[in-house]
Design a protein around this motif. Structure first.
Motif, PDB file in Angstrom:
ATOM      1  N   PRO A 142      37.207  45.692  39.439  1.00 53.49           N
ATOM      2  CA  PRO A 142      38.555  46.137  39.074  1.00 53.49           C
ATOM      3  C   PRO A 142      38.558  46.619  37.622  1.00 53.49           C
ATOM      4  N   LEU A 191      37.058  47.976  49.005  1.00 49.45           N
ATOM      5  CA  LEU A 191      35.856  47.538  49.731  1.00 49.45           C
ATOM      6  C   LEU A 191      35.579  48.464  50.909  1.00 49.45           C
ATOM      7  N   PRO A 248      44.293  41.186  48.719  1.00 50.64           N
ATOM      8  CA  PRO A 248      45.639  41.251  49.301  1.00 50.64           C
ATOM      9  C   PRO A 248      45.980  40.042  50.158  1.00 50.64           C
ATOM     10  N   MET A 307      45.993  50.193  42.007  1.00 47.12           N
ATOM     11  CA  MET A 307      45.077  49.540  41.086  1.00 47.12           C
ATOM     12  C   MET A 307      43.740  50.286  41.082  1.00 47.12           C
ATOM     13  N   TYR A 341      39.717  50.726  40.630  1.00 47.53           N
ATOM     14  CA  TYR A 341      38.457  50.006  40.828  1.00 47.53           C
ATOM     15  C   TYR A 341      37.297  50.947  40.511  1.00 47.53           C
ATOM     16  N   ASP A 393      44.710  47.832  46.984  1.00 45.58           N
ATOM     17  CA  ASP A 393      44.164  46.485  46.814  1.00 45.58           C
ATOM     18  C   ASP A 393      42.656  46.460  47.048  1.00 45.58           C
ATOM     19  N   LEU A 394      42.071  45.266  46.864  1.00 45.75           N
ATOM     20  CA  LEU A 394      40.619  45.130  46.964  1.00 45.75           C
ATOM     21  C   LEU A 394      40.099  45.531  48.343  1.00 45.75           C
ATOM     22  N   ASP A 395      40.835  45.187  49.385  1.00 48.19           N
ATOM     23  CA  ASP A 395      40.356  45.538  50.728  1.00 48.19           C
ATOM     24  C   ASP A 395      40.163  47.048  50.870  1.00 48.19           C
ATOM     25  N   ALA A 402      41.347  40.856  40.947  1.00 45.71           N
ATOM     26  CA  ALA A 402      40.750  41.894  41.793  1.00 45.71           C
ATOM     27  C   ALA A 402      41.759  42.374  42.836  1.00 45.71           C
ATOM     28  N   ARG A 403      42.931  41.791  42.817  1.00 45.66           N
ATOM     29  CA  ARG A 403      43.987  42.075  43.785  1.00 45.66           C
ATOM     30  C   ARG A 403      43.484  41.968  45.232  1.00 45.66           C
ATOM     31  N   GLU A 429      43.616  45.953  33.333  1.00 45.66           N
ATOM     32  CA  GLU A 429      44.911  46.559  32.996  1.00 45.66           C
ATOM     33  C   GLU A 429      45.419  45.912  31.719  1.00 45.66           C
TER      34      GLU A 429
END
Lengths: 414, 114
Positions: B110, B91, A164, B1, B3, B86-88, A161-162, B113
């Motif tokens: 996600p 979100l 960070p 990335m 999502y 990234d996920l942050d 989910a990368r 890939e």
């Protein structure tokens, strides 16, 4: 070998954090960190310790990571990124040869809210306290295989989910820091009062939590809740030797031999409490630490400043209300104003679902009913507490109380 | 990335809109996320009563049924695919999305890939 491992334990965390950040892959970072340390254990006794040990470890680990990525087709795409990375200079070590400390990033990654709550503590112990997977498994009383699966699951999520490796900005920090503190505190509370098993306390676990909090405090010296958490744990942990008897049984605060409390730890904790309470409204850990400090500073149980403790619980309920805090406040009120007043407050909490399965609630009620000589009700409450108590010493303690109460019933009917 | 943000509608009020999320909120959000240049794809879905389910058995027999109708209270109402670092970051967009309010939720997945 063990001593050398101990020396590397802290270095391992730093190295791991730096590599995880650089490669964005905790698994890879862990593997090459271990390999670099193994290489050091072989080389250094022969070649001598290099002038810049941190830099040596970093360079070795980085080289191993690049080798590994070259071999692995799955990472082919990442290699392009790495070529760019490779052109950059290695991180510049500070004057003492230490690596830049990127453990703070790792703390936030391991405690990320997107990870399962039960995995956060495990990952933090693994990555930042340097515990092996079997050690983490023992810490949480699960089989090693189960713990290995959980750690893999968490690492897979971080990579997939990368999630960070970064420290949240000032605007996000108030939202994210409590999560990190919660992880450390939950490790501590499991050590302080094991939720199951033969032992009352698991001191190694409590000490790991304190060690983690010390690292975090060094990294974030101005965050007063970090200071408050460290203070709280020190002030509670200072009583560890007096908290159980030679047979491993529970000794209540009121019965503890206060000469066995760790005065040095209390002094350190008390100093930190002052810092945690100074400079603006206090956070929940600082207030709990202040309560612990009042207990630690009292000469004996009777001379405890119960009014001040109740006042601090009032503050705590205002900033961080929870049924457990309300329970503790009621117990303090019982000491200040008498059993009847405390019991009235406890009975107001009887509908709280969390307290219904929380043995200290049933036990506190039972003790107050016992003190008020309402023996049949006390017996029922002790039975409830016995059903709910977790560790063996806790169960034994409740059983003793229940027996006392039953004897009192027989005496009164005789 | 990349999502996928799966937007699950919360409690429906009488008029069918999500409580606490007015059309203006959605328009404002959509403009903000489009202007940020992170949107790969986005659609909102027509009402659930228009949904049809298709299943094909091992023998190749096709079964077409009306529905599905939500047995849970959450109903997939739309999605965004965003490309962010990234996920942050993902979100943060999910938290800004009006679909995360009023009892609704946004699930962040996600994109695999290969």
């Amino acid at each position: 070998m063990d001593q050398v491992e101990e020396v590397f334990r802290e270095e391992r965390g730093r190295l791991l954090a730096a590599l995880a950040r650089r490669f964005g892959d905790l698994d890879l970072a862990e593997e090459v960190t271990s390999e670099a340390i193994e290489a050091a254990l072989v080389r250094w006794p022969v070649d001598g310790v290099p002038p810049n040990p941190g830099g040596w470890l970093m360079t070795t680990a980085r080289r191993k990571a690049v080798d590994r990525l070259r071999r692995d087709q799955v990472y082919a795409a990442k290699l392009a990124v790495l070529q760019v990375e490779a052109d950059r200079a290695d991180p510049v070590p500070s004057a003492d040869g230490a690596l830049a400390d990127e453990r703070l990033e790792l703390f936030f990654t391991c405690a990320h809210p997107a990870l399962a709550a039960e995995d956060r503590g495990a990952l933090t112990l693994r990555c930042l306290a340097g515990l092996s997977t079997p050690e983490v498994a023992r810490a949480f009383l699960v089989p090693t295989a189960t713990m290995a699966k959980r750690i893999v699951r968490a690492k897979t999520k971080i990579r997939g989910a990368r999630i960070p490796f970064r420290v949240p900005g000032p605007d996000e920090l108030p939202e994210r820091l409590p999560g990190v503190l919660q992880v450390i505190y939950s490790v501590f509370t499991e050590g302080y009062a094991a939720s199951s098993g033969p032992y009352l306390q698991r001191l190694d676990l409590a000490e790991e939590a304190i060690r983690l909090a010390r690292i975090l405090h060094r990294l974030l010296p101005a965050e007063r809740e970090v200071t408050g958490l460290l203070a709280l744990m020190l002030l509670v942990h200072a009583r560890r030797d007096a908290r159980s008897n030679p047979a491993g049984g529970l000794v209540l605060l009121e019965d503890q031999d206060r000469s066995r409390w760790d005065r040095e730890m209390i002094a350190e904790g008390s100093e930190l409490v002052v810092a945690a309470l100074t400079g603006g409204p206090a956070g929940p850990y600082a207030v709990q630490a202040a309560i612990a400090a009042l207990h630690d500073e009292a000469r004996d149980f009777a001379s405890t400043d119960w009014s001040q403790i109740v006042a601090l619980y009032d503050v705590l309920i205002a900033i961080d209300p929870s049924p457990v805090v309300a329970l503790n406040r009621a117990a303090a009120v019982a000491m200040r104003d008498g059993a009847e007043a405390g019991l009235a407050l406890l009975d107001e909490l009887s509908d709280e679902p969390r307290l219904r399965i929380y043995h200290p609630y049933a036990l506190a009620r039972a003790d107050l009913l016992h003190r008020l000589n309402r023996l049949p009700e006390a017996t029922t409450a002790y039975k409830q507490a016995f059903e709910l108590a977790g560790s063996e010493p806790e169960r034994a303690h409740v059983r003793d109380r229940l027996d006392d109460c039953r004897r009192a019933v027989q005496d009164s009917s005789a | 990335m990349k999502y996928l943000l799966l937007i699950n509608a919360g409690e429906l009020d009488v008029s069918g809109g999500v409580v606490g999320c007015e059309p203006e909120d959605w328009m404002r959000f959509d403009k903000e996320i489009q202007d940020a240049g992170v949107v790969v794809a986005a659609e909102s879905l027509a009402d659930l009563v228009t949904a049809t389910r298709v299943q094909v058995a091992n023998d190749g027999k096709r079964t077409v049924t009306d529905g599905p109708y939500a047995e849970t209270r959450e109903v997939l109402g739309g999605f965004y695919v965003v490309d962010v670092p990234d996920l942050d970051a993902a979100l943060d967009w999910a938290a800004k999305c009006p679909g995360s309010r009023g009892g609704g939720s946004v699930v962040v997945r996600p994109v695999a890939e290969f």
